[in-house]
Design a protein around this motif. Structure first.
Motif, mmCIF file in Angstrom:
data_model
loop_
_atom_site.group_PDB
_atom_site.id
_atom_site.type_symbol
_atom_site.label_atom_id
_atom_site.label_comp_id
_atom_site.label_asym_id
_atom_site.label_seq_id
_atom_site.Cartn_x
_atom_site.Cartn_y
_atom_site.Cartn_z
ATOM 1 N N MET A 1 0.815 -1.190 0.000
ATOM 2 C CA MET A 1 0.000 0.000 0.000
ATOM 3 C C MET A 1 0.864 1.260 0.000
ATOM 4 S SD MET A 1 -2.950 1.121 2.576
ATOM 5 C CE MET A 1 -3.231 2.834 2.842
ATOM 6 N N ILE A 2 1.926 1.270 0.805
ATOM 7 C CA ILE A 2 2.801 2.439 0.858
ATOM 8 C C ILE A 2 3.495 2.624 -0.488
ATOM 9 C CG2 ILE A 2 4.877 3.400 1.923
ATOM 10 C CD1 ILE A 2 4.007 2.074 4.527
ATOM 11 N N GLU A 3 3.899 1.501 -1.112
ATOM 12 C CA GLU A 3 4.560 1.607 -2.413
ATOM 13 C C GLU A 3 3.641 2.203 -3.463
ATOM 14 O OE1 GLU A 3 7.225 -1.679 -3.727
ATOM 15 O OE2 GLU A 3 6.543 -2.597 -1.853
ATOM 16 N N SER A 4 2.389 1.758 -3.467
ATOM 17 C CA SER A 4 1.460 2.273 -4.479
ATOM 18 C C SER A 4 1.135 3.748 -4.218
ATOM 19 C CB SER A 4 0.184 1.437 -4.518
ATOM 20 O OG SER A 4 -0.531 1.578 -3.303
ATOM 21 N N LEU A 5 1.018 4.118 -2.962
ATOM 22 C CA LEU A 5 0.755 5.514 -2.626
ATOM 23 C C LEU A 5 1.920 6.393 -3.062
ATOM 24 C CD1 LEU A 5 -1.155 7.531 -1.194
ATOM 25 C CD2 LEU A 5 0.169 7.123 0.873
ATOM 26 N N ALA A 6 3.126 5.960 -2.767
ATOM 27 C CA ALA A 6 4.313 6.730 -3.142
ATOM 28 C C ALA A 6 4.469 6.786 -4.653
ATOM 29 C CB ALA A 6 5.552 6.131 -2.496
ATOM 30 N N ALA A 7 4.161 5.686 -5.337
ATOM 31 C CA ALA A 7 4.301 5.663 -6.793
ATOM 32 C C ALA A 7 3.255 6.539 -7.472
ATOM 33 C CB ALA A 7 4.196 4.230 -7.297
ATOM 34 N N ASN A 8 2.031 6.531 -6.958
ATOM 35 C CA ASN A 8 0.957 7.301 -7.586
ATOM 36 C C ASN A 8 1.068 8.801 -7.329
ATOM 37 O OD1 ASN A 8 -0.237 5.041 -8.694
ATOM 38 N ND2 ASN A 8 -1.543 4.693 -6.921
ATOM 39 N N LEU A 9 1.398 9.189 -6.114
ATOM 40 C CA LEU A 9 1.464 10.610 -5.787
ATOM 41 C C LEU A 9 2.851 11.203 -5.963
ATOM 42 C CD1 LEU A 9 -0.812 10.748 -2.631
ATOM 43 C CD2 LEU A 9 -1.356 11.479 -4.936
ATOM 44 N N TRP B 1 11.225 4.315 -0.973
ATOM 45 C CA TRP B 1 10.248 4.708 0.052
ATOM 46 C C TRP B 1 10.730 4.339 1.446
ATOM 47 C CZ3 TRP B 1 7.817 1.210 3.205
ATOM 48 C CH2 TRP B 1 7.826 -0.125 2.807
ATOM 49 N N GLN B 2 11.562 3.266 1.548
ATOM 50 C CA GLN B 2 12.097 2.902 2.852
ATOM 51 C C GLN B 2 13.060 3.961 3.373
ATOM 52 O OE1 GLN B 2 12.184 0.829 0.145
ATOM 53 N NE2 GLN B 2 11.403 -1.182 0.717
#
Length: 152
Positions: free
Chosen positions: A1-9, A58-59
């Motif tokens: 979820m964090i990866e997709s949020l970071a990738a999308n925004l 993101w990490q």
């Protein structure tokens, strides 16, 4: 979820998180969310510059955000703790203490160590030696709402 949020925004995620935290500080002030919000804005600024770098995962962003949050909170605490907030009204919220040294006349006798006086349109419970109503007393101490008095 964090990866997709970071990738999308993208880097704007941190800006949004920082602004939401600063808005939350306005809604519930306590000078704590300010530092976490500032950490998010700093990570957001770095993300704009380093977004395409292979190292900027993101990490790494979350780790930097955690370290900055703790560091800014400690620095902010030291900055505000060292300030001496002197006031032109030092007894403003300590009304009972502001009465120490003043004299008054007992409205009700002090019986068994308890009585009442009237000062500045307020009735105050008093503790002291037994005295009849109408006696002049001096306030010697304040304990919350109770005042300790002695014969004047």
């Amino acid at each position: 979820m964090i990866e997709s949020l970071a990738a999308n925004l993208g880097p704007w995620t941190w800006w949004i998180v920082g602004l939401v935290l600063l808005a939350a500080e306005l809604a519930a002030p306590g000078v704590f969310l300010v530092w976490i919000g500032l950490a998010a804005l700093i990570v957001g600024a770095l993300s704009l510059a380093l977004w395409d770098a292979a190292l900027w995962t993101w990490q790494v962003q979350l780790l930097l955000f955690g370290v900055l949050s703790i560091a800014l909170a400690i620095i902010g605490r030291r900055f505000y703790a060292g300030r001496n907030h002197s006031s032109d009204e030092p007894m403003l919220n300590r009304r009972g203490e502001s009465l120490v040294g003043r004299t008054a006349i007992l409205a009700e006798p002090i019986a068994e160590g308890r009585g009442r006086i009237r000062m500045d349109d307020t009735w105050w419970p008093v503790m002291g030696p037994d005295l009849p109503a109408g006696s002049r007393v001096r306030v010697t101490e304040a304990h919350g709402r109770d005042l300790r008095v002695e014969a004047a």
